[in-house]
Design an enzyme around this catalytic site. Structure first.
Site, PDB file in Angstrom:
ATOM      1  N   HIS A 320       0.850  -1.195   0.000  1.00 38.86           N
ATOM      2  CA  HIS A 320       0.000   0.000   0.000  1.00 38.86           C
ATOM      3  C   HIS A 320       0.891   1.253   0.000  1.00 38.86           C
ATOM      4  O   HIS A 320       1.755   1.415   0.870  1.00 38.86           O
ATOM      5  CB  HIS A 320      -0.951   0.022   1.193  1.00 38.86           C
ATOM      6  CG  HIS A 320      -1.934   1.144   1.092  1.00 38.86           C
ATOM      7  ND1 HIS A 320      -3.104   1.029   0.372  1.00 38.86           N
ATOM      8  CD2 HIS A 320      -1.882   2.417   1.534  1.00 38.86           C
ATOM      9  CE1 HIS A 320      -3.746   2.189   0.404  1.00 38.86           C
ATOM     10  NE2 HIS A 320      -3.032   3.052   1.105  1.00 38.86           N
ATOM     11  N   ALA A 321       0.688   2.126  -0.964  1.00 36.44           N
ATOM     12  CA  ALA A 321       1.604   3.252  -1.159  1.00 36.44           C
ATOM     13  C   ALA A 321       1.609   4.193   0.048  1.00 36.44           C
ATOM     14  O   ALA A 321       0.576   4.431   0.668  1.00 36.44           O
ATOM     15  CB  ALA A 321       1.206   4.034  -2.404  1.00 36.44           C
ATOM     16  N   HIS A 350       0.084  11.599  -6.012  1.00 39.99           N
ATOM     17  CA  HIS A 350      -0.453  11.693  -4.647  1.00 39.99           C
ATOM     18  C   HIS A 350       0.689  11.623  -3.624  1.00 39.99           C
ATOM     19  O   HIS A 350       0.781  12.460  -2.720  1.00 39.99           O
ATOM     20  CB  HIS A 350      -1.456  10.555  -4.419  1.00 39.99           C
ATOM     21  CG  HIS A 350      -1.995  10.496  -3.024  1.00 39.99           C
ATOM     22  ND1 HIS A 350      -3.205  11.058  -2.662  1.00 39.99           N
ATOM     23  CD2 HIS A 350      -1.476   9.975  -1.871  1.00 39.99           C
ATOM     24  CE1 HIS A 350      -3.405  10.876  -1.368  1.00 39.99           C
ATOM     25  NE2 HIS A 350      -2.369  10.217  -0.860  1.00 39.99           N
ATOM     26  N   GLU A 351       1.546  10.636  -3.781  1.00 38.11           N
ATOM     27  CA  GLU A 351       2.638  10.464  -2.813  1.00 38.11           C
ATOM     28  C   GLU A 351       3.604  11.643  -2.856  1.00 38.11           C
ATOM     29  O   GLU A 351       4.081  12.122  -1.822  1.00 38.11           O
ATOM     30  CB  GLU A 351       3.379   9.144  -3.056  1.00 38.11           C
ATOM     31  CG  GLU A 351       2.518   7.893  -2.873  1.00 38.11           C
ATOM     32  CD  GLU A 351       1.761   7.851  -1.551  1.00 38.11           C
ATOM     33  OE1 GLU A 351       2.237   8.440  -0.569  1.00 38.11           O
ATOM     34  OE2 GLU A 351       0.682   7.241  -1.511  1.00 38.11           O
ATOM     35  N   HIS A 354       2.575  14.529  -0.769  1.00 37.84           N
ATOM     36  CA  HIS A 354       3.030  14.431   0.628  1.00 37.84           C
ATOM     37  C   HIS A 354       4.498  14.864   0.734  1.00 37.84           C
ATOM     38  O   HIS A 354       4.880  15.621   1.631  1.00 37.84           O
ATOM     39  CB  HIS A 354       2.914  12.992   1.142  1.00 37.84           C
ATOM     40  CG  HIS A 354       1.512  12.485   1.336  1.00 37.84           C
ATOM     41  ND1 HIS A 354       0.590  13.139   2.121  1.00 37.84           N
ATOM     42  CD2 HIS A 354       0.880  11.380   0.868  1.00 37.84           C
ATOM     43  CE1 HIS A 354      -0.557  12.436   2.137  1.00 37.84           C
ATOM     44  NE2 HIS A 354      -0.406  11.363   1.376  1.00 37.84           N
ATOM     45  N   GLU A 378      -3.543  15.056   2.230  1.00 35.67           N
ATOM     46  CA  GLU A 378      -3.997  14.105   1.216  1.00 35.67           C
ATOM     47  C   GLU A 378      -4.375  14.781  -0.101  1.00 35.67           C
ATOM     48  O   GLU A 378      -4.455  14.127  -1.140  1.00 35.67           O
ATOM     49  CB  GLU A 378      -5.195  13.309   1.744  1.00 35.67           C
ATOM     50  CG  GLU A 378      -4.901  12.475   2.982  1.00 35.67           C
ATOM     51  CD  GLU A 378      -3.744  11.500   2.796  1.00 35.67           C
ATOM     52  OE1 GLU A 378      -3.463  11.129   1.636  1.00 35.67           O
ATOM     53  OE2 GLU A 378      -3.121  11.117   3.805  1.00 35.67           O
ATOM     54  N   HIS A 479      -6.415   0.577   5.600  1.00 33.51           N
ATOM     55  CA  HIS A 479      -6.455   1.575   6.676  1.00 33.51           C
ATOM     56  C   HIS A 479      -7.061   1.066   7.977  1.00 33.51           C
ATOM     57  O   HIS A 479      -6.902   1.704   9.012  1.00 33.51           O
ATOM     58  CB  HIS A 479      -7.168   2.826   6.180  1.00 33.51           C
ATOM     59  CG  HIS A 479      -6.513   3.425   4.968  1.00 33.51           C
ATOM     60  ND1 HIS A 479      -6.555   2.799   3.739  1.00 33.51           N
ATOM     61  CD2 HIS A 479      -5.777   4.546   4.790  1.00 33.51           C
ATOM     62  CE1 HIS A 479      -5.884   3.517   2.855  1.00 33.51           C
ATOM     63  NE2 HIS A 479      -5.394   4.588   3.467  1.00 33.51           N
ATOM     64  N   TYR A 489      -9.479  11.555   3.606  1.00 39.30           N
ATOM     65  CA  TYR A 489      -9.581  11.370   2.151  1.00 39.30           C
ATOM     66  C   TYR A 489     -10.910  11.900   1.612  1.00 39.30           C
ATOM     67  O   TYR A 489     -10.978  12.391   0.495  1.00 39.30           O
ATOM     68  CB  TYR A 489      -9.426   9.890   1.773  1.00 39.30           C
ATOM     69  CG  TYR A 489      -8.139   9.280   2.256  1.00 39.30           C
ATOM     70  CD1 TYR A 489      -6.925   9.597   1.659  1.00 39.30           C
ATOM     71  CD2 TYR A 489      -8.126   8.383   3.312  1.00 39.30           C
ATOM     72  CE1 TYR A 489      -5.740   9.031   2.105  1.00 39.30           C
ATOM     73  CE2 TYR A 489      -6.945   7.812   3.763  1.00 39.30           C
ATOM     74  CZ  TYR A 489      -5.761   8.137   3.156  1.00 39.30           C
ATOM     75  OH  TYR A 489      -4.586   7.573   3.593  1.00 39.30           O
TER      76      TYR A 489
HETATM   77  O1  X8Z Z   1      -4.151   5.441   1.081  1.00 39.81           O
HETATM   78  C1  X8Z Z   1      -4.080   6.244   0.162  1.00 39.81           C
HETATM   79  C2  X8Z Z   1      -2.736   6.723  -0.326  1.00 39.81           C
HETATM   80  C3  X8Z Z   1      -1.721   6.808   0.740  1.00 39.81           C
HETATM   81  S1  X8Z Z   1      -2.024   8.062   1.899  1.00 39.81           S
HETATM   82  C4  X8Z Z   1      -2.225   5.789  -1.383  1.00 39.81           C
HETATM   83  N1  X8Z Z   1      -5.219   6.654  -0.449  1.00 39.81           N
HETATM   84  C5  X8Z Z   1      -6.535   6.166  -0.041  1.00 39.81           C
HETATM   85  C6  X8Z Z   1      -6.702   4.704  -0.372  1.00 39.81           C
HETATM   86  O2  X8Z Z   1      -5.914   4.166  -1.134  1.00 39.81           O
HETATM   87  O3  X8Z Z   1      -7.657   4.092   0.132  1.00 39.81           O
HETATM   88  C7  X8Z Z   1      -5.308   7.611  -1.530  1.00 39.81           C
HETATM   89  C8  X8Z Z   1      -6.747   7.668  -1.911  1.00 39.81           C
HETATM   90  C9  X8Z Z   1      -7.518   6.997  -0.817  1.00 39.81           C
HETATM   91 ZN    ZN Z   2      -1.873   9.976   1.101  1.00 40.43          ZN
END
Ligand code: X8Z
Ligand code: ZN
Length: 580
Positions: A320-321, A350-351, A354, A378, A479, A489
């Protein structure tokens, strides 16, 4: 942390604890980085021990800040103390044994997710999460998609008792800090009362709900046509495995089924990336180049040396990024299992959003290092993605031609809406589930049913196969085991359109918002950089106002942006029975 310094002034306390925090953060950050990029029992042990010390530090810090609250001091110190008192997303009980247990659980939960694989009954033919995600993105076979969807949800049932205990312990930590439960603590991070914050999120959701319902209605009709009415009913929720994404959280991958005007100005960026053999470094450089076009600095050499851009094949890692601010702004890194496709290119932006926040607030005091609120953090990279217009993509050689027509605009808007509008109810419901779990309104015996009740009511989606309390489907979303708050988000998906509009204004752009790209605009970069450099030093409405002139989060910009598509969707939906 030294508890004995009773007579310190607030400013002295902050200066001293800041130094202690920097030293600890460096070490703890490295232990966590190692764990996330190299999952073994050994790294789990080291990360859990580091986490324990970090949790103990946090608790002591807050206890001392409490004693100093109300002591007259300068506004900056008062703000820093206020930020400390908000606590972290994982407050620990003061009992050392319970603290150690919490640290271990959090480490193990994330490890289970990161190392999770779906194997057959003999433990063979294992598939990783990215492999299963690719099936959902590309397959249009109902059963094949369902199999991948179910397979990943085989990873999470062992998390259930661990998560239950995690909730007990983190709640106890929150209560010891004076919050009713962990959900109340999370809601307290926004310069608003918790009641005001909940009302704000509800107001924003009310603003965008009609957009989601119109999109849902049209997507359901189209999927019903494709898969048959026996599989996708025209009245009920959509089967959760047909939306091109493991969690049905963004639907851009099924654009091929939904392209309003087939063949008009094709937007197949994935094919272009693959045809041109983009590798992970070139993908990342492409994202960096957008930021530098705004006059922002190049990424430091250490970023390229230390980041993890490729999924390791010889050990487990959390794919997960994520973006990391290691060594106090001196060693920023990302961790992402980059593949050559459009979704990953967006995630790289997105990254880097940050990372540019870290770089721009490098010189503020450590307690102010953070987004104006977490939704700001975010929103930065996503705001940049909104500037990846057909003209921009053409300039980068990622689409062949740009058509200027109403039909091309509707295609372009549909593609973006499948990601951005589809995401909104998902972004809202994840923490609604957790708020209820933390408050006890959803008990352990309802973890799964409570989850699906929210999924059905907010998103209008349903599992295609029976789910029971033997399952733990929340745990199949990063998450939850990763304990990352999620309302950020939802807020980001609203605010990024406010930011985009403001940056387009700063760039001197005139015209419809959906055609604006701030690429190459140093004026836009200056405006963005100024907000980033504030970090969390001021209440967020000030950062918002500095960039947008507005002091509130508001959906006016996203509604305005998608006006052409909304008109089109309402025409399509005329005569249809929308809702579920
Ligand atoms: O978790 C993330 C990022 C890292 S902060 C990749 N996002 C959420 C997800 O993947 O559920 C970005 C969009 C929503
Ligand atoms: Zn993020």
């Amino acid at each position: 942390m030294d508890n004995s310094v009773a007579s310190e002034t607030p400013a002295d306390f902050l200066a001293r604890s800041e130094q202690e925090m920097l030293a600890l953060n460096k070490e703890v950050g490295l232990a966590f980085w190692l764990r996330a990029t190299y999952i073994t029992p050994d790294t789990g042990e080291l990360a859990a021990r580091a986490s324990e010390r970090s949790l103990a530090f946090d608790s002591a810090l807050i206890a001392q800040a409490k004693a100093l609250k109300g002591v007259p001091t300068d506004p900056e110190s008062a703000r820093a103390i206020e930020l400390i008192l908000r606590g972290s997303s994982m407050p620990a009980p003061n009992d050392p044994a319970l603290r150690a247990e919490l640290a271990q659980l959090a480490t193990d939960l994330e490890g289970l997710y990161g190392a999770g694989k779906a194997c057959d009954d003999n433990g063979d033919n294992c598939k990783t999460l990215p492999e299963l995600e690719n099936i959902l993105a590309a397959s249009r076979d109902y059963d094949e998609q369902l199999e991948a969807w179910q397979a990943w949800r085989g990873v999470s049932p062992p998390m259930r008792p661990m998560y239950q205990r995690f909730v007990e312990l983190a709640n106890q930590g929150a209560r010891e800090l004076g919050f009713a439960n962990l959900g109340e603590q999370w809601k307290g991070g926004y310069d608003l009362s918790t009641a005001e914050f909940e009302a704000e999120t509800q107001r924003l959701w009310g603003q965008v709900e009609p957009l989601y319902e119109a999109l849902h209605c049209h997507v359901r009709d189209t999927l019903s046509e494709h898969y048959g009415e026996d599989r996708v009913s025209l009245e009920g929720p959509i089967p959760a495995h047909l939306l091109g994404n493991m969690w049905a959280q963004s639907w851009g991958n099924i654009y091929d089924l939904l392209e309003p005007y087939p063949g008009v100005a094709p937007l197949d960026v994935t094919s272009a990336l693959q045809a041109q053999n983009y590798d992970p470094v070139r993908m990342t450089e492409t994202a960096e180049a957008f930021f530098t076009s705004l006059g922002l600095p190049e990424l430091p050499q250490s970023f390229w040396e230390n980041s993890m851009l490729v999924a390791p094949t010889d050990h487990d890692a959390v794919c997960h990024a994520s973006a990391w601010d290691l060594d106090n702004g001196n060693d920023p890194r990302i961790k992402q299992c980059v593949e050559a496709n459009e979704e990953q290119l967006a995630t790289l932006h997105h990254e880097l959003g940050h990372i540019y926040y870290y770089l721009m607030y490098k010189d503020v005091r450590p307690f102010f290092k953070g987004g104006a609120h977490d939704g700001f953090h975010e929103a930065i990279g996503d705001t940049i993605v909104l500037s990846m217009t057909p003209d921009y993509l053409k300039a980068k050689g990622l689409v062949d031609s740009v058509a200027v027509s109403d039909e091309a605009v509707i295609n372009q808007q549909m593609k973006l809406a499948l990601d951005k509008i589809a995401f909104l109810p998902f972004g809202k419901l994840i923490d609604e589930w957790r708020w209820k779990v933390f408050s006890g309104e959803i008990g352990p015996e309802q973890y799964n049913s409570g989850w699906w009740a929210l999924r059905a009511s907010y998103q209008g989606i349903d599992p295609a196969v029976e789910r029971t309390e033997d399952d733990f489907d929340p745990g199949a979303k990063y998450h939850i085991p990763g304990n990352t708050p999620y309302t950020r988000y939802f807020l980001s998906h609203v605010m990024q359109f406010q930011f985009h509009r403001a940056l387009c204004d700063a760039a001197g752009y005139q015209g419809p918002l959906h055609n604006c790209s701030i690429y190459n605009s140093e004026a836009a970069g200056d405006a963005l950089g100024a907000m980033l450099a504030m970090g969390a030093s001021k209440p967020w409405p000030e950062a918002m106002e500095a960039l947008t002139g507005q002091r509130r989060m508001d959906a006016d910009a996203i509604i305005d942006y998608f006006q052409p598509l909304m008109t089109w969707l309402n025409e399509q939906n005329a005569g249809r029975q929308c809702g579920w």
